[in-house]
Write a protein that holds these residues in place. Structure first.
Motif, PDB file in Angstrom:
ATOM      1  N   UNK A   1      11.187 -10.185   4.483  1.00 45.85           N
ATOM      2  CA  UNK A   1      10.854 -11.022   3.328  1.00 45.85           C
ATOM      3  C   UNK A   1       9.467 -11.638   3.496  1.00 45.85           C
ATOM      4  N   UNK A   2       9.147 -12.063   4.721  1.00 49.21           N
ATOM      5  CA  UNK A   2       7.833 -12.630   5.015  1.00 49.21           C
ATOM      6  C   UNK A   2       6.730 -11.591   4.800  1.00 49.21           C
ATOM      7  N   UNK A   3       6.957 -10.366   5.264  1.00 51.36           N
ATOM      8  CA  UNK A   3       5.966  -9.296   5.133  1.00 51.36           C
ATOM      9  C   UNK A   3       5.633  -9.037   3.666  1.00 51.36           C
ATOM     10  N   UNK A   4       6.647  -9.002   2.810  1.00 51.84           N
ATOM     11  CA  UNK A   4       6.424  -8.772   1.382  1.00 51.84           C
ATOM     12  C   UNK A   4       5.731  -9.976   0.750  1.00 51.84           C
ATOM     13  N   UNK A   5       6.188 -11.172   1.095  1.00 52.38           N
ATOM     14  CA  UNK A   5       5.659 -12.381   0.471  1.00 52.38           C
ATOM     15  C   UNK A   5       4.200 -12.635   0.816  1.00 52.38           C
TER      16      UNK A   5
ATOM     17  N   UNK B   1       6.628   0.489 -10.074  1.00 51.41           N
ATOM     18  CA  UNK B   1       6.277  -0.740 -10.760  1.00 51.41           C
ATOM     19  C   UNK B   1       5.530  -1.637  -9.779  1.00 51.41           C
ATOM     20  N   UNK B   2       4.258  -1.880 -10.066  1.00 53.42           N
ATOM     21  CA  UNK B   2       3.470  -2.791  -9.234  1.00 53.42           C
ATOM     22  C   UNK B   2       3.764  -4.219  -9.644  1.00 53.42           C
ATOM     23  N   UNK B   3       3.772  -5.140  -8.673  1.00 54.95           N
ATOM     24  CA  UNK B   3       3.976  -6.536  -9.021  1.00 54.95           C
ATOM     25  C   UNK B   3       2.856  -6.970  -9.961  1.00 54.95           C
ATOM     26  N   UNK B   4       3.199  -7.585 -11.090  1.00 58.44           N
ATOM     27  CA  UNK B   4       2.186  -7.878 -12.111  1.00 58.44           C
ATOM     28  C   UNK B   4       1.438  -9.198 -11.948  1.00 58.44           C
ATOM     29  N   UNK B   5       1.945 -10.085 -11.066  1.00 61.37           N
ATOM     30  CA  UNK B   5       1.330 -11.424 -11.005  1.00 61.37           C
ATOM     31  C   UNK B   5       1.625 -12.088  -9.668  1.00 61.37           C
ATOM     32  N   UNK B   6       0.945 -13.210  -9.443  1.00 62.51           N
ATOM     33  CA  UNK B   6       1.207 -14.039  -8.266  1.00 62.51           C
ATOM     34  C   UNK B   6       2.650 -14.531  -8.294  1.00 62.51           C
ATOM     35  N   UNK B   7       3.174 -14.905  -7.136  1.00 60.59           N
ATOM     36  CA  UNK B   7       4.551 -15.375  -7.046  1.00 60.59           C
ATOM     37  C   UNK B   7       4.631 -16.521  -6.048  1.00 60.59           C
ATOM     38  N   UNK B   8       5.836 -17.084  -5.922  1.00 63.66           N
ATOM     39  CA  UNK B   8       6.068 -18.225  -5.033  1.00 63.66           C
ATOM     40  C   UNK B   8       7.026 -17.851  -3.901  1.00 63.66           C
ATOM     41  N   UNK B   9       7.125 -16.582  -3.567  1.00 60.69           N
ATOM     42  CA  UNK B   9       8.098 -16.132  -2.571  1.00 60.69           C
ATOM     43  C   UNK B   9       7.870 -16.765  -1.205  1.00 60.69           C
ATOM     44  N   UNK B  10       6.614 -17.029  -0.847  1.00 55.87           N
ATOM     45  CA  UNK B  10       6.325 -17.560   0.476  1.00 55.87           C
ATOM     46  C   UNK B  10       6.904 -18.962   0.663  1.00 55.87           C
ATOM     47  N   UNK B  11       7.014 -19.728  -0.410  1.00 52.06           N
ATOM     48  CA  UNK B  11       7.595 -21.068  -0.301  1.00 52.06           C
ATOM     49  C   UNK B  11       9.045 -20.973   0.181  1.00 52.06           C
TER      50      UNK B  11
ATOM     51  N   UNK C   1      -0.947  -5.211  -4.082  1.00 49.47           N
ATOM     52  CA  UNK C   1      -0.704  -4.090  -3.174  1.00 49.47           C
ATOM     53  C   UNK C   1       0.786  -3.787  -2.999  1.00 49.47           C
ATOM     54  N   UNK C   2       1.655  -4.532  -3.706  1.00 51.10           N
ATOM     55  CA  UNK C   2       3.103  -4.339  -3.579  1.00 51.10           C
ATOM     56  C   UNK C   2       3.611  -3.516  -4.761  1.00 51.10           C
TER      57      UNK C   2
ATOM     58  N   UNK D   1       0.871  -1.181   0.000  1.00 50.43           N
ATOM     59  CA  UNK D   1       0.000   0.000   0.000  1.00 50.43           C
ATOM     60  C   UNK D   1       0.904   1.226   0.000  1.00 50.43           C
ATOM     61  N   UNK D   2       0.815   2.068   1.027  1.00 44.76           N
ATOM     62  CA  UNK D   2       1.669   3.266   1.064  1.00 44.76           C
ATOM     63  C   UNK D   2       2.757   3.161   2.125  1.00 44.76           C
ATOM     64  N   UNK D   3       2.953   1.974   2.663  1.00 39.22           N
ATOM     65  CA  UNK D   3       3.962   1.772   3.706  1.00 39.22           C
ATOM     66  C   UNK D   3       5.235   1.188   3.109  1.00 39.22           C
TER      67      UNK D   3
END
Length: 197
Positions: A152-156, A176-186, A162-163, A112-114
């Protein structure tokens, strides 16, 4: 150019081959992470075993496998983690087709804005594929930095929509907004588990 094709091929192959190429028992013994957790989280990301140091290297990103076949750089964000470390390497990618290089110096990651992270490490510039229709090379600027596992957890865990990554260069900033889902949480799941051992 050949290096970019090789990197893309390795990332795609690693993602597609996934669990069939890994000896999770060996990886578990070397890293101390449970085999079940490795099996669950290494799917769709890259997990490689380091035979020399008995550890694992994990890479996760938001690359579009489908779009990568056009030779275009599709990554916006990538995490890399080596077992035993309490930090995660983060790469953020600014890819443009028209205009000049931005000469990116650092970036900030917002939810968001944080503002939750600042990336201010090594900066690289690479020419990507050539688009015949506009007679332009893709310009890929990559910033590499280090963040802690909690960041890293907060972003993932945030909704990718919203990122926003704000890149600062010689001509101001580019969002640049993230354009798609990702696998960062894994990857974060593995890192958090390892650091509880």
């Amino acid at each position: 150019m050949k290096r970019k094709y090789l990197v893309t091929f390795i990332l795609i192959a690693g993602t597609l081959i996934g669990c069939s190429a890994n000896d999770y028992g060996k990886m578990s013994r070397g890293s101390g992470i449970s085999e079940a957790l490795l099996v669950e989280n290494c799917k769709d990301i890259i997990c490689r075993y380091d035979n020399l140091k008995d550890r694992i290297q994990v890479i996760a990103n938001d690359m579009s496998v489908f779009l990568s076949f056009s030779d275009s750089e599709t990554r916006t964000i990538q995490y890399t983690w080596i077992s035993g470390s309490n930090q995660i390497s983060i790469d953020v990618f600014l890819t443009t087709l028209y205009g000049n290089w931005s000469y990116v110096e650092y970036a900030e990651v917002f939810i968001d804005k944080n503002m939750v992270a600042k990336v201010s490490g090594r900066a690289d510039q690479v020419l990507g594929y050539f688009d015949d229709s506009v007679n332009e090379h893709e310009k890929i600027e990559t910033l590499t930095g280090v963040i802690d596992i909690d960041t890293a957890f907060t972003i993932a865990k945030a909704n990718y929509e919203k990122v926003t990554i704000r890149f600062y260069g010689k001509s101001g900033f580019t969002d640049l907004e993230l354009p798609r889902e990702h696998k960062l949480m894994k990857l974060v799941n593995l890192a958090k588990s390892s650091n509880k051992l």
